[in-house]
Design an enzyme around this catalytic site. Structure first.
Site, short mmCIF file in Angstrom:
data_model
loop_
_atom_site.label_atom_id
_atom_site.label_comp_id
_atom_site.label_asym_id
_atom_site.label_seq_id
_atom_site.Cartn_x
_atom_site.Cartn_y
_atom_site.Cartn_z
N ARG A 104 40.71 -108.94 -24.82
CA ARG A 104 40.32 -110.47 -25.53
C ARG A 104 40.73 -111.33 -24.79
O ARG A 104 42.06 -111.79 -24.82
CB ARG A 104 40.15 -110.56 -26.81
CG ARG A 104 39.71 -109.63 -27.64
CD ARG A 104 39.43 -109.25 -28.95
NE ARG A 104 40.65 -109.60 -29.97
CZ ARG A 104 41.20 -110.75 -30.93
NH1 ARG A 104 39.93 -110.30 -31.50
NH2 ARG A 104 42.72 -110.29 -31.78
N ASP A 200 49.08 -107.25 -35.41
CA ASP A 200 48.25 -107.38 -33.47
C ASP A 200 48.75 -105.17 -33.12
O ASP A 200 50.09 -105.12 -33.65
CB ASP A 200 48.93 -108.15 -32.99
CG ASP A 200 48.42 -107.59 -31.09
OD1 ASP A 200 47.76 -108.42 -30.68
OD2 ASP A 200 48.59 -106.91 -30.63
N1 URA Z 1 43.36 -106.22 -32.64
C1 URA Z 1 44.72 -106.51 -33.27
O1 URA Z 1 45.37 -105.69 -33.17
N2 URA Z 1 45.23 -106.39 -34.56
C2 URA Z 1 43.78 -107.43 -35.13
O2 URA Z 1 44.13 -108.26 -36.19
C3 URA Z 1 42.38 -107.73 -34.57
C4 URA Z 1 42.51 -107.27 -33.17
#
Ligand code: URA
Length: 209
Positions: A104, A200
């Site tokens: 991302r 994450d």
């Molecule tokens: N990716 C993640 O690892 N955690 C999130 O909260 C959103 C995307």
């Protein structure tokens, strides 16, 4: 919610709660992810077709059920998908594996592809795409775009947590792909994190933060 199966098995929910806790260690998180992924795998494969095969037990010849069709493909969205992959392979060791690298962009939250490797013949196989977090949906949508370009037609998506915004985006792009998740959380924050979520997933499983 149509097209979404929430896996509410008590063991899944209990393990997920421990994973959400901020004090859960990297080793603990990883172990729980592996355990929970076997339970999720059990649910996502619950309705697979069986066929009968003639076998001999030490006592008798019988027709006994075996999985029908070509071997499954588990498609892991790197890197966090690998955490789900391990437990799923424990349960279905003969499955084929695809790896899809999309990250991302932190500014735009768009998915950028940097790696794609899948078995040759995916058009006649069930492909189960795995990523612990369905947040914006960008990476899972892009990954499934790629799989469809390569011929995949029978796809399921498995995650641990989903945000309502991600589900909406995902279903707009891929209405034919059922989603399996252990929880639909409240919302996404401005940074694209699922709230309350677990942080994450990649950082928590690999200790990178
Ligand atoms: N990716 C993640 O690892 N955690 C999130 O909260 C959103 C995307």
């Amino acid at each position: 919610m149509d097209g979404v199966t929430v896996i509410d098995h008590p063991l899944v929910q209990h393990k997920l709660t421990i994973m959400r806790k901020k004090e859960t260690s990297t080793a603990g998180f990883r172990r729980l992810l592996r355990e929970i992924s076997t339970l999720l795998c059990y649910e996502v494969t619950r309705d697979l077709e069986l066929t009968m095969e003639r076998i001999e037990t030490p006592l008798k010849e019988i027709d006994a059920p075996v999985l029908e069709g070509k071997k499954l493909v588990f498609a892991s969205i790197l890197r966090a998908g690998n955490g789900l992959l391990e437990g799923m392979l424990d349960l279905v060791p003969s499955a084929r594996v695809a790896h899809i690298g999309v990250y991302r962009d932190h500014e735009t939250l768009e998915a950028i592809e940097y790696y794609f490797k899948a078995p040759e013949d995916i058009s006649n196989r069930l492909v189960i795409v795995v990523d612990p977090m369905l947040a914006t949906g960008n990476s899972s949508i892009a990954s499934i775009d790629k799989l469809k370009e390569r011929g995949a037609r029978n796809i399921r998506f498995l995650c641990l947590l989903a945000a309502p915004e991600g589900i909406r985006n995902f279903q707009a792009a891929h209405p034919d792909v059922p989603i399996y998740t252990a929880s639909i959380d409240s919302h996404l924050n401005e940074q694209g994190y699922i709230v309350p979520g677990l942080g994450d997933a990649g950082d928590r499983m690999y200790g990178t933060k």
